[in-house]
Design a protein around this motif. Structure first.
Motif, PDB file in Angstrom:
ATOM      1  N   PHE A 113       2.862  -3.847   1.165  1.00 44.65           N
ATOM      2  CA  PHE A 113       3.780  -4.469   2.122  1.00 44.65           C
ATOM      3  C   PHE A 113       4.659  -3.411   2.786  1.00 44.65           C
ATOM      4  O   PHE A 113       4.807  -3.363   4.007  1.00 44.65           O
ATOM      5  CB  PHE A 113       4.652  -5.513   1.419  1.00 44.65           C
ATOM      6  CG  PHE A 113       5.792  -6.008   2.258  1.00 44.65           C
ATOM      7  CD1 PHE A 113       5.576  -6.994   3.208  1.00 44.65           C
ATOM      8  CD2 PHE A 113       7.068  -5.483   2.106  1.00 44.65           C
ATOM      9  CE1 PHE A 113       6.628  -7.456   4.000  1.00 44.65           C
ATOM     10  CE2 PHE A 113       8.115  -5.930   2.888  1.00 44.65           C
ATOM     11  CZ  PHE A 113       7.902  -6.919   3.840  1.00 44.65           C
ATOM     12  N   THR A 114       5.220  -2.532   1.975  1.00 50.75           N
ATOM     13  CA  THR A 114       6.125  -1.503   2.482  1.00 50.75           C
ATOM     14  C   THR A 114       5.389  -0.536   3.402  1.00 50.75           C
ATOM     15  O   THR A 114       5.879  -0.201   4.487  1.00 50.75           O
ATOM     16  CB  THR A 114       6.753  -0.729   1.306  1.00 50.75           C
ATOM     17  OG1 THR A 114       7.408  -1.670   0.451  1.00 50.75           O
ATOM     18  CG2 THR A 114       7.748   0.298   1.790  1.00 50.75           C
ATOM     19  N   ARG A 116       2.559  -0.974   5.042  1.00 55.46           N
ATOM     20  CA  ARG A 116       2.146  -1.633   6.288  1.00 55.46           C
ATOM     21  C   ARG A 116       3.336  -1.775   7.239  1.00 55.46           C
ATOM     22  O   ARG A 116       3.222  -1.537   8.436  1.00 55.46           O
ATOM     23  CB  ARG A 116       1.540  -2.993   5.999  1.00 55.46           C
ATOM     24  CG  ARG A 116       1.113  -3.678   7.278  1.00 55.46           C
ATOM     25  CD  ARG A 116       0.438  -4.979   7.037  1.00 55.46           C
ATOM     26  NE  ARG A 116       0.021  -5.524   8.314  1.00 55.46           N
ATOM     27  CZ  ARG A 116      -0.646  -6.614   8.466  1.00 55.46           C
ATOM     28  NH1 ARG A 116      -1.014  -7.294   7.409  1.00 55.46           N
ATOM     29  NH2 ARG A 116      -0.963  -7.048   9.650  1.00 55.46           N
ATOM     30  N   ARG A 117       4.461  -2.153   6.695  1.00 56.73           N
ATOM     31  CA  ARG A 117       5.667  -2.302   7.521  1.00 56.73           C
ATOM     32  C   ARG A 117       6.047  -0.958   8.146  1.00 56.73           C
ATOM     33  O   ARG A 117       6.428  -0.883   9.309  1.00 56.73           O
ATOM     34  CB  ARG A 117       6.793  -2.853   6.666  1.00 56.73           C
ATOM     35  CG  ARG A 117       7.960  -3.357   7.430  1.00 56.73           C
ATOM     36  CD  ARG A 117       8.856  -4.164   6.482  1.00 56.73           C
ATOM     37  NE  ARG A 117      10.045  -4.553   7.174  1.00 56.73           N
ATOM     38  CZ  ARG A 117      10.188  -5.702   7.801  1.00 56.73           C
ATOM     39  NH1 ARG A 117       9.206  -6.574   7.787  1.00 56.73           N
ATOM     40  NH2 ARG A 117      11.312  -5.987   8.418  1.00 56.73           N
ATOM     41  N   TYR A 118       5.939   0.096   7.377  1.00 55.00           N
ATOM     42  CA  TYR A 118       6.245   1.440   7.875  1.00 55.00           C
ATOM     43  C   TYR A 118       5.279   1.845   8.994  1.00 55.00           C
ATOM     44  O   TYR A 118       5.684   2.326  10.043  1.00 55.00           O
ATOM     45  CB  TYR A 118       6.181   2.438   6.717  1.00 55.00           C
ATOM     46  CG  TYR A 118       6.346   3.873   7.145  1.00 55.00           C
ATOM     47  CD1 TYR A 118       7.604   4.383   7.456  1.00 55.00           C
ATOM     48  CD2 TYR A 118       5.233   4.700   7.243  1.00 55.00           C
ATOM     49  CE1 TYR A 118       7.751   5.707   7.860  1.00 55.00           C
ATOM     50  CE2 TYR A 118       5.372   6.021   7.643  1.00 55.00           C
ATOM     51  CZ  TYR A 118       6.626   6.518   7.949  1.00 55.00           C
ATOM     52  OH  TYR A 118       6.765   7.826   8.351  1.00 55.00           O
ATOM     53  N   THR A 120       3.496   0.031  10.948  1.00 57.20           N
ATOM     54  CA  THR A 120       3.579  -0.803  12.152  1.00 57.20           C
ATOM     55  C   THR A 120       4.957  -0.751  12.797  1.00 57.20           C
ATOM     56  O   THR A 120       5.233  -1.521  13.718  1.00 57.20           O
ATOM     57  CB  THR A 120       3.204  -2.269  11.832  1.00 57.20           C
ATOM     58  OG1 THR A 120       4.087  -2.772  10.829  1.00 57.20           O
ATOM     59  CG2 THR A 120       1.765  -2.373  11.386  1.00 57.20           C
ATOM     60  N   GLY A 122       7.962  -1.425  11.497  1.00 50.50           N
ATOM     61  CA  GLY A 122       8.873  -2.495  11.104  1.00 50.50           C
ATOM     62  C   GLY A 122      10.288  -1.986  10.878  1.00 50.50           C
ATOM     63  O   GLY A 122      10.509  -0.801  10.618  1.00 50.50           O
ATOM     64  N   ASN A 123      11.249  -2.879  10.994  1.00 53.30           N
ATOM     65  CA  ASN A 123      12.640  -2.480  10.791  1.00 53.30           C
ATOM     66  C   ASN A 123      13.024  -2.575   9.320  1.00 53.30           C
ATOM     67  O   ASN A 123      12.346  -3.181   8.522  1.00 53.30           O
ATOM     68  CB  ASN A 123      13.577  -3.327  11.668  1.00 53.30           C
ATOM     69  CG  ASN A 123      13.484  -4.806  11.352  1.00 53.30           C
ATOM     70  OD1 ASN A 123      12.717  -5.228  10.494  1.00 53.30           O
ATOM     71  ND2 ASN A 123      14.260  -5.602  12.053  1.00 53.30           N
ATOM     72  N   ARG A 124      14.111  -1.919   8.984  1.00 53.69           N
ATOM     73  CA  ARG A 124      14.684  -1.907   7.635  1.00 53.69           C
ATOM     74  C   ARG A 124      13.695  -1.422   6.573  1.00 53.69           C
ATOM     75  O   ARG A 124      13.660  -1.914   5.459  1.00 53.69           O
ATOM     76  CB  ARG A 124      15.240  -3.282   7.287  1.00 53.69           C
ATOM     77  CG  ARG A 124      16.351  -3.683   8.221  1.00 53.69           C
ATOM     78  CD  ARG A 124      16.839  -5.079   8.067  1.00 53.69           C
ATOM     79  NE  ARG A 124      16.853  -5.513   6.685  1.00 53.69           N
ATOM     80  CZ  ARG A 124      17.388  -6.653   6.295  1.00 53.69           C
ATOM     81  NH1 ARG A 124      17.949  -7.435   7.160  1.00 53.69           N
ATOM     82  NH2 ARG A 124      17.356  -7.011   5.038  1.00 53.69           N
ATOM     83  N   VAL A 125      12.927  -0.408   6.914  1.00 52.67           N
ATOM     84  CA  VAL A 125      11.936   0.148   5.997  1.00 52.67           C
ATOM     85  C   VAL A 125      12.527   1.272   5.159  1.00 52.67           C
ATOM     86  O   VAL A 125      12.061   1.554   4.064  1.00 52.67           O
ATOM     87  CB  VAL A 125      10.701   0.668   6.789  1.00 52.67           C
ATOM     88  CG1 VAL A 125       9.696   1.313   5.883  1.00 52.67           C
ATOM     89  CG2 VAL A 125      10.073  -0.451   7.566  1.00 52.67           C
TER      90      VAL A 125
END
Length: 132
Positions: A113-114, A116-118, A120, A122-125
């Motif tokens: 999850f982390t 993928r968020r990074y 793409t 994503g905010n607050r990573v």
């Protein structure tokens, strides 16, 4: 922080491939090759057994990709990774477990999850990335 080696398989899709099975196969191949690379460098006398989440729609595809990567014959899936072939440290089939039955799969899910968020944007990573 936890001293757990993490291997991530992904690829950037410049051609916008619409077939999710192809995307998963390439991502799995990259992770698979990353594991082999790690083992050659840090644990050359050990072998690996892979465990994946028991996801009904992806299970047979994952088994097929895994089998093809372990097969000594050439295949299109191995293109671009000939330096890591043949695989020496990953043995047997891929095993499947339910996420509720495996704490390691739960930890892997948090990292996935982390990451993928990074990747793409994503905010607050930043807070999550501190654990890497």
């Amino acid at each position: 922080k936890f001293k757990i080696p993490i291997c991530v398989g992904y690829f950037k899709d410049p051609e916008k491939i619409n077939h999710v099975r192809i995307k998963h196969a390439i991502s799995y191949k990259e992770c698979f090759c990353g594991i082999e690379t790690y083992m050659r460098k840090w644990a050359s006398d050990e072998i690996v057994m892979l465990v994946a989440e028991d996801h009904p729609t992806a299970k047979s595809d994952l088994k097929d990709v895994h089998k093809e990567l372990l097969n000594p014959d050439d295949s299109p899936l191995k293109l671009g990774r000939s330096e890591i072939m043949p695989i020496r440290h990953i043995h047997g089939t891929v095993h499947f477990a339910d996420k509720t039955e495996s704490v390691l799969l739960q930890i892997a899910d948090v990292f996935a999850f982390t990451i993928r968020r990074y990747l793409t944007g994503g905010n607050r990573v930043e807070t999550l990335m501190e654990y890497f």
